[in-house]
Scaffold this active site. Structure first.
Site, PDB file in Angstrom:
ATOM      1  N   ARG A   1     -23.807  29.937  59.798  1.00  0.00           N
ATOM      2  CA  ARG A   1     -24.586  29.848  58.591  1.00  0.00           C
ATOM      3  C   ARG A   1     -25.716  31.200  57.762  1.00  0.00           C
ATOM      4  O   ARG A   1     -25.514  31.623  56.841  1.00  0.00           O
ATOM      5  CB  ARG A   1     -24.927  28.595  58.308  1.00  0.00           C
ATOM      6  CG  ARG A   1     -26.213  28.577  56.988  1.00  0.00           C
ATOM      7  CD  ARG A   1     -26.311  26.878  56.326  1.00  0.00           C
ATOM      8  NE  ARG A   1     -25.361  25.913  56.709  1.00  0.00           N
ATOM      9  CZ  ARG A   1     -24.875  26.023  55.813  1.00  0.00           C
ATOM     10  NH1 ARG A   1     -24.918  26.453  54.379  1.00  0.00           N
ATOM     11  NH2 ARG A   1     -23.671  25.023  55.522  1.00  0.00           N
TER      12      ARG A   1
ATOM     13  N   ILE B   1     -34.882  25.869  57.365  1.00  0.00           N
ATOM     14  CA  ILE B   1     -33.719  24.434  57.374  1.00  0.00           C
ATOM     15  C   ILE B   1     -32.670  24.641  58.064  1.00  0.00           C
ATOM     16  O   ILE B   1     -31.996  24.798  57.364  1.00  0.00           O
ATOM     17  CB  ILE B   1     -34.012  24.198  56.798  1.00  0.00           C
ATOM     18  CG1 ILE B   1     -35.124  23.654  55.636  1.00  0.00           C
ATOM     19  CG2 ILE B   1     -33.503  21.840  56.830  1.00  0.00           C
ATOM     20  CD1 ILE B   1     -35.559  22.461  54.589  1.00  0.00           C
ATOM     21  N   PRO B   2     -32.758  25.167  59.637  1.00  0.00           N
ATOM     22  CA  PRO B   2     -31.614  25.738  59.791  1.00  0.00           C
ATOM     23  C   PRO B   2     -29.812  24.286  59.894  1.00  0.00           C
ATOM     24  O   PRO B   2     -31.240  23.781  60.115  1.00  0.00           O
ATOM     25  CB  PRO B   2     -32.016  26.238  60.929  1.00  0.00           C
ATOM     26  CG  PRO B   2     -33.263  25.666  61.442  1.00  0.00           C
ATOM     27  CD  PRO B   2     -33.712  25.750  60.599  1.00  0.00           C
ATOM     28  N   HIS B   3     -28.901  24.857  59.627  1.00  0.00           N
ATOM     29  CA  HIS B   3     -28.086  23.879  59.877  1.00  0.00           C
ATOM     30  C   HIS B   3     -26.980  24.391  59.701  1.00  0.00           C
ATOM     31  O   HIS B   3     -26.202  25.702  59.340  1.00  0.00           O
ATOM     32  CB  HIS B   3     -27.979  22.497  58.287  1.00  0.00           C
ATOM     33  CG  HIS B   3     -28.172  23.143  57.613  1.00  0.00           C
ATOM     34  ND1 HIS B   3     -28.994  23.830  56.779  1.00  0.00           N
ATOM     35  CD2 HIS B   3     -27.121  23.171  56.096  1.00  0.00           C
ATOM     36  CE1 HIS B   3     -29.130  24.403  56.098  1.00  0.00           C
ATOM     37  NE2 HIS B   3     -27.618  24.266  55.591  1.00  0.00           N
ATOM     38  N   GLY B   4     -25.621  23.658  60.604  1.00  0.00           N
ATOM     39  CA  GLY B   4     -24.397  24.394  60.924  1.00  0.00           C
ATOM     40  C   GLY B   4     -23.492  24.627  59.403  1.00  0.00           C
ATOM     41  O   GLY B   4     -24.326  23.687  57.959  1.00  0.00           O
TER      42      GLY B   4
END
Length: 143
Positions: A46, A60-63
């Site tokens: 991402r 806000i790291p997310h997959g």
């Protein structure tokens, strides 16, 4: 079930690289039983597509959407790096790892965005001296 628990809130006095921060939040989410270890790669993918830096010192790291199968439960972790993280050229202090089942991540994201949109709130989060204090300020995400 609480999506944020006190054991998933950390404060580091120093700095970290973006990769170190991604590894830490992914490990916290794995430890929470929220994601499989493969979720870290989805977070990296991402970031290659679009930075998850949101402004006001927040990333806000997310997959990726393709990584939905790697998410076992909704959970959140919060890591504050007082020395900062160079987030693809932007200065992040707060790195909030998110795993959301189904559409829950959208609701979680909006709650965090609201919290970090107010400079006074961000100042309070930055001034918290212990993880417990930081958790108390962020626990509204569980409501």
């Amino acid at each position: 079930m609480s999506i944020l628990t006190p054991d998933r809130v950390r404060i580091h006095p120093g700095s970290a690289t973006q990769e170190e921060a991604l590894q830490e939040v992914a490990a916290l989410l794995v430890g929470a039983g929220a994601v499989t270890p493969a979720y870290l790669d989805a977070m990296r993918q991402r970031e290659q597509t679009v930075s998850t830096y949101m402004g006001n010192g927040l990333a806000i790291p997310h997959g990726t959407n393709e990584a939905k199968d790697e998410i076992l439960a909704s959970a959140l972790c919060v890591v504050r790096y007082d020395g900062g993280v160079d987030w693809a050229g932007d200065p992040a202090t707060f790195v909030i790892g998110i795993a959301g089942r189904g559409d829950e991540h959208l609701e979680i994201l909006s709650q965090i965005a609201i919290t970090f949109s107010e400079e006074d709130d961000v100042a309070r989060l930055a001034a918290a001296t212990t993880p417990e204090e930081l958790y108390a300020l962020l626990s509204a995400v569980n409501d």
